[in-house]
Design a protein around this motif. Structure first.
Motif, PDB file in Angstrom:
ATOM      1  N   MET A   1       0.902  -1.169  -0.021  1.00 57.82           N
ATOM      2  CA  MET A   1       0.099  -0.015   0.027  1.00 57.82           C
ATOM      3  C   MET A   1       0.839   1.164  -0.057  1.00 57.82           C
ATOM      4  N   ASP A   2       0.495   2.070  -0.996  1.00 59.35           N
ATOM      5  CA  ASP A   2       1.509   3.489  -1.030  1.00 59.35           C
ATOM      6  C   ASP A   2       0.971   4.452  -0.019  1.00 59.35           C
ATOM      7  N   THR A   3       1.843   5.023   0.758  1.00 56.76           N
ATOM      8  CA  THR A   3       1.753   6.169   1.428  1.00 56.76           C
ATOM      9  C   THR A   3       1.204   7.343   0.915  1.00 56.76           C
ATOM     10  N   VAL A   4       0.065   7.926   1.244  1.00 53.22           N
ATOM     11  CA  VAL A   4      -0.434   9.028   0.674  1.00 53.22           C
ATOM     12  C   VAL A   4      -0.132  10.244   1.806  1.00 53.22           C
ATOM     13  N   HIS A   5       0.349  11.351   1.021  1.00 49.41           N
ATOM     14  CA  HIS A   5       0.833  12.432   1.675  1.00 49.41           C
ATOM     15  C   HIS A   5      -0.331  13.333   1.753  1.00 49.41           C
ATOM     16  N   LEU A   6      -0.922  13.828   2.712  1.00 53.95           N
ATOM     17  CA  LEU A   6      -1.963  14.829   2.786  1.00 53.95           C
ATOM     18  C   LEU A   6      -1.602  16.163   3.640  1.00 53.95           C
ATOM     19  N   PRO A   7      -2.049  17.160   3.001  1.00 51.29           N
ATOM     20  CA  PRO A   7      -1.656  18.528   3.684  1.00 51.29           C
ATOM     21  C   PRO A   7      -2.371  18.828   5.033  1.00 51.29           C
TER      22      PRO A   7
END
Length: 99
Positions: free
Chosen positions: A1-7
């Motif tokens: 699972m890819d890490t998603v970078h959120l603001p």
């Protein structure tokens, strides 16, 4: 699972129940249970069990935290103490540590 970078960040988001539970654990073990294991595993087991029986109390500012503790502090501490005592009994009977 890819890490998603959120603001978004959670740096100011705090669950006050965690603080209350650890305060109660510290008080009970220091003043009433000298013989109880103080290892990280046992303390975290107690905290996890107690927190699973306490509603989360999320706050985002110092003002909200202070207001919540002022208005509901004694009730929340009482609930935390009850759940910590129950959790200590469970951990005593089924300890996961090697001590």
């Amino acid at each position: 699972m890819d890490t998603v970078h959120l603001p978004y960040t959670d740096e100011d988001l705090e669950n006050l129940a965690i603080q209350l539970v650890y305060q109660e654990i510290d008080y009970i073990i220091r003043h009433h249970l000298d013989e109880f294991c103080h290892c990280k595993v046992c303390i975290q087991d107690i905290a996890a069990i107690a927190l699973n029986h306490i509603p989360p109390i999320y706050q985002t500012s110092c003002i909200e935290k202070a207001k919540t503790l002022e208005s509901q502090g004694s009730q929340l501490k009482k609930l935390a103490r009850i759940e910590v005592l129950k959790a200590i009994r469970k951990v005593k009977m089924n300890s996961h540590c090697s001590s």
